[in-house]
Motif scaffolding. Structure first.
Motif, PDB file in Angstrom:
ATOM      1  N   MET A 242      59.146  35.771  57.949  1.00 35.54           N
ATOM      2  CA  MET A 242      59.202  36.240  59.338  1.00 35.54           C
ATOM      3  C   MET A 242      59.966  37.554  59.363  1.00 35.54           C
ATOM      4  N   ARG A 243      59.343  38.579  59.917  1.00 33.08           N
ATOM      5  CA  ARG A 243      60.014  39.866  60.123  1.00 33.08           C
ATOM      6  C   ARG A 243      60.280  40.024  61.613  1.00 33.08           C
ATOM      7  N   ASP A 244      61.527  39.865  61.992  1.00 37.29           N
ATOM      8  CA  ASP A 244      61.880  39.899  63.402  1.00 37.29           C
ATOM      9  C   ASP A 244      63.377  40.186  63.506  1.00 37.29           C
ATOM     10  N   THR A 245      63.721  41.428  63.830  1.00 38.56           N
ATOM     11  CA  THR A 245      65.126  41.832  63.840  1.00 38.56           C
ATOM     12  C   THR A 245      65.928  41.050  64.866  1.00 38.56           C
ATOM     13  N   GLU A 246      65.317  40.748  66.020  1.00 37.99           N
ATOM     14  CA  GLU A 246      66.041  39.998  67.050  1.00 37.99           C
ATOM     15  C   GLU A 246      66.412  38.605  66.551  1.00 37.99           C
ATOM     16  N   VAL A 247      65.451  37.915  65.956  1.00 44.53           N
ATOM     17  CA  VAL A 247      65.718  36.575  65.423  1.00 44.53           C
ATOM     18  C   VAL A 247      66.707  36.667  64.267  1.00 44.53           C
ATOM     19  N   ASN A 248      66.514  37.668  63.409  1.00 47.40           N
ATOM     20  CA  ASN A 248      67.372  37.800  62.234  1.00 47.40           C
ATOM     21  C   ASN A 248      68.810  38.118  62.609  1.00 47.40           C
ATOM     22  N   SER A 249      69.037  38.647  63.806  1.00 43.37           N
ATOM     23  CA  SER A 249      70.379  39.055  64.225  1.00 43.37           C
ATOM     24  C   SER A 249      71.073  38.000  65.086  1.00 43.37           C
ATOM     25  N   LEU A 250      70.479  36.828  65.228  1.00 40.49           N
ATOM     26  CA  LEU A 250      71.109  35.802  66.058  1.00 40.49           C
ATOM     27  C   LEU A 250      72.470  35.429  65.480  1.00 40.49           C
ATOM     28  N   PRO A 251      73.507  35.373  66.326  1.00 41.75           N
ATOM     29  CA  PRO A 251      74.845  35.007  65.833  1.00 41.75           C
ATOM     30  C   PRO A 251      74.935  33.509  65.559  1.00 41.75           C
ATOM     31  N   ALA A 252      76.126  33.049  65.177  1.00 39.01           N
ATOM     32  CA  ALA A 252      76.321  31.633  64.847  1.00 39.01           C
ATOM     33  C   ALA A 252      76.558  30.790  66.082  1.00 39.01           C
ATOM     34  N   GLY A 253      76.805  31.390  67.225  1.00 40.18           N
ATOM     35  CA  GLY A 253      77.037  30.621  68.436  1.00 40.18           C
ATOM     36  C   GLY A 253      76.955  31.485  69.668  1.00 40.18           C
ATOM     37  N   ASN A 254      77.023  30.870  70.846  1.00 37.89           N
ATOM     38  CA  ASN A 254      76.999  31.551  72.135  1.00 37.89           C
ATOM     39  C   ASN A 254      75.744  32.404  72.306  1.00 37.89           C
ATOM     40  N   VAL A 255      74.625  31.914  71.793  1.00 42.68           N
ATOM     41  CA  VAL A 255      73.383  32.690  71.875  1.00 42.68           C
ATOM     42  C   VAL A 255      72.880  32.795  73.310  1.00 42.68           C
ATOM     43  N   GLU A 256      73.262  31.813  74.167  1.00 43.16           N
ATOM     44  CA  GLU A 256      72.768  31.823  75.546  1.00 43.16           C
ATOM     45  C   GLU A 256      73.222  33.062  76.319  1.00 43.16           C
ATOM     46  N   SER A 257      74.287  33.713  75.835  1.00 43.75           N
ATOM     47  CA  SER A 257      74.788  34.912  76.531  1.00 43.75           C
ATOM     48  C   SER A 257      74.013  36.169  76.160  1.00 43.75           C
ATOM     49  N   LEU A 258      73.139  36.074  75.152  1.00 39.76           N
ATOM     50  CA  LEU A 258      72.359  37.249  74.755  1.00 39.76           C
ATOM     51  C   LEU A 258      71.353  37.592  75.845  1.00 39.76           C
ATOM     52  N   PRO A 259      71.216  38.887  76.216  1.00 31.51           N
ATOM     53  CA  PRO A 259      70.285  39.267  77.294  1.00 31.51           C
ATOM     54  C   PRO A 259      68.854  38.816  77.028  1.00 31.51           C
ATOM     55  N   ARG A 260      68.427  38.899  75.782  1.00 32.17           N
ATOM     56  CA  ARG A 260      67.025  38.562  75.482  1.00 32.17           C
ATOM     57  C   ARG A 260      66.872  37.146  74.922  1.00 32.17           C
ATOM     58  N   TRP A 261      67.895  36.311  75.075  1.00 39.14           N
ATOM     59  CA  TRP A 261      67.800  34.956  74.531  1.00 39.14           C
ATOM     60  C   TRP A 261      66.605  34.181  75.082  1.00 39.14           C
ATOM     61  N   PRO A 262      66.299  34.177  76.373  1.00 43.03           N
ATOM     62  CA  PRO A 262      65.126  33.412  76.838  1.00 43.03           C
ATOM     63  C   PRO A 262      63.841  33.834  76.148  1.00 43.03           C
TER      64      PRO A 262
END
Length: 532
Positions: free
Chosen positions: A280-300
């Protein structure tokens, strides 16, 4: 002279331990007779003769109904047990044993027979610590002993359970657990030079590795509680340009899945992994942190993309991503509203991470509601009136994990299983896979956690997940089929090795390969069905 007076004289009369008579002979239940003395009584019946009963043994017998009870009249005087410490009286249909550290309790029927076969008070179980009692399911019966228990049902007979295996079975709620009652005595096995004790139950088994101390619980498929096979698809993620690829190999993913299968075997859930790492080549997915992902603007948007991928595969998607920083992140995340599990690089010293995240995936919260950096910080919280309920992270869903004050500075001290903090005693959830405590490779699930996992498996199945039912196996027939195939395999190998024609050798080699695959499949079914 009567049989009672003869027995009294034999025991020393008024100068013996019974002391003086406090009344004459009187009628007793069912045609018997009895006479009371200062320190006991003598009972007689035509079936039994005359025997004395006194002290705590008599008190227990009288509490159970005495001569009018189903246990009948005494058939022995109070006697010193074989260990020289305890005492007992045998009755027509039971025995009452006394020990200074336990008190006096009755034991009868097939449970008593099994205990006697094991060596009675000299056995590894020791003395009884309960009367024979009805199990909470209303079907079985049991006696607890100093070092174990014997459980009986009409369908299973009477069998002992003890030690670490009994402790784990108790955690799973005894006979009400998903594995039911014991069906045989525990037995020893030697595998790869490792000694095991194995205890088989109606719907599963518990194995205790004596070398490592590890316990393994496996639920077998049954008509009432079938097992489930759940597919896993793994993706190795990199950025859009192919950079920052997560460090994971198919072997690392396999080791994590194997550990998940060890943990989830008690729930009757088996994860199947095809051994592939999809790209999978996807910078957004690859950059997901270890927690608090719900606060990311593009999380949905990211979540929707990964959920759609899981729906496409009809599998649990495990994505191995790099993380947001220059160095790859550790840990992972998931929850029951996500159809995927986020993981990171493989760490052979952290095999519990994927089982932990799969626990979240199937609806399990952390056991802890709060975490503390130091012991002092946790103590101060309680001394300042902090509510204990807030330490119980899964209290709204799970009823059998205790409040868990996770303390980071003690996290790796695997010898600590309980703490006293601010005047409150805590039994730590150290071994639970959903805690943050270092469990030393012994991560496990509780009864309530098992029920919730199975519930969420069904909910996911209804939405998108290809869950395969694992049905009960006819073990004798299956093992006969395997034996016949193994015999045929030996014959084909012998025939191939003797064959000189190259074409015929290739045909035999192909037939051997197909037969080996069939044997592997049958052995896997035998393993899942509890035949091995």
């Amino acid at each position: 002279m009567t049989a009672i007076s003869d027995k009294y004289a034999q025991l020393g009369g008024a100068s013996g331990f019974l002391g003086a008579a406090v009344g004459g002979e009187v009628a007793a239940a069912n045609g018997g007779k009895k006479q009371e003395f200062q320190n006991g009584a003598i009972y007689w019946h035509a079936r039994t003769g005359a025997f004395e009963v006194h002290g705590m043994i008599r008190a227990r017998w009288l509490a159970l109904g005495g001569d009018a009870s189903p246990f009948g009249y005494p058939i022995s005087d109070e006697t010193t047990a074989a260990d020289g410490v305890g005492k007992f009286n045998h009755f027509e249909h039971a025995s009452v044993y006394w020990h200074p550290s336990t008190g006096a309790y009755e034991i009868h029927g097939l449970i008593r027979e099994r205990w006697r076969t094991m060596g009675a008070e000299l056995s590894l179980l020791g003395y009884p610590m309960t009367n024979e009692s009805t199990a909470p399911d209303g079907i079985g019966r049991y006696n607890h002993f100093q070092k174990g228990s014997i459980y009986w049902t009409p369908a299973t007979g009477a069998h002992e359970v003890y030690g670490a295996i009994r402790e784990r079975w108790a955690e799973l709620r005894w006979e009400r657990s998903v594995i039911g009652y014991p069906v045989s005595a525990p037995y020893d096995e030697l595998r790869n030079r490792q000694p095991y004790i194995v205890a088989r139950f109606q719907h599963g088994k518990i194995e205790h590795n004596l070398g490592t101390g590890q316990l393994h619980v496996e639920k077998f498929a049954s008509a009432a509680l079938i097992n489930y096979a759940v597919p896993i698809v793994a993706y190795q993620v990199s950025d859009n340009d192919g950079g920052r690829r997560c460090e994971i190999t198919p072997d690392g993913a396999r080791q994590w899945v194997d550990e998940a299968n060890r943990v989830f075997a008690v729930a009757g859930v088996r994860f199947t992994y095809d051994g592939l790492l999809r790209e999978m080549r996807d910078t957004e997915v690859n950059s997901l942190p270890a927690g608090n992902v719900e606060s990311l603007p593009r999380w949905p948007t990211i979540k929707a993309r990964l959920d759609a991928l899981a729906a496409q595969h009809r599998s649990v998607v495990v994505i191995y991503r790099f993380g947001p920083d220059a160095y790859s992140v550790g840990g992972g995340f998931s929850w029951s509203n996500m159809d995927f599990v986020a993981m990171s690089f493989f760490d052979p010293n952290a095999l519990g991470v994927l089982p932990h995240e799969l626990g979240h995936h199937f609806g399990l919260p952390h056991t802890h509601g709060m975490s503390f950096a130091t012991l002092r910080e946790a103590t101060d919280y309680l001394l300042s009136g902090g509510p204990i309920d807030e330490l119980d992270g899964d209290r709204t869903l799970i009823d059998d994990t205790p409040p868990d004050p996770y303390i980071a500075e003690l996290g790796s001290a695997i010898e600590i299983h309980a703490l006293s903090l601010g005047g409150h005693a805590f039994s730590l959830a150290r071994r639970n896979i959903m805690s943050y405590w270092n469990h030393g490779g012994t991560g496990r699930l509780t009864h309530s956690q098992i029920l919730r996992i199975r519930q969420i498996v069904q909910e996911r199945r209804a939405r998108y997940l290809n869950v395969t039912d694992i049905l009960p196996v006819d073990c004798p027939t299956l093992m006969q089929e395997i034996a016949a195939q193994q015999q045929r395999l030996t014959e084909l190998i012998r025939e191939r090795d003797a064959e000189l024609n190259p074409l015929r050798r290739r045909q035999l080699t192909n037939a051997i390969s197909r037969l080996r695959s069939q044997i592997r499949n049958r052995l896997n079914r035998a393993q899942l069905g509890g035949c091995l």
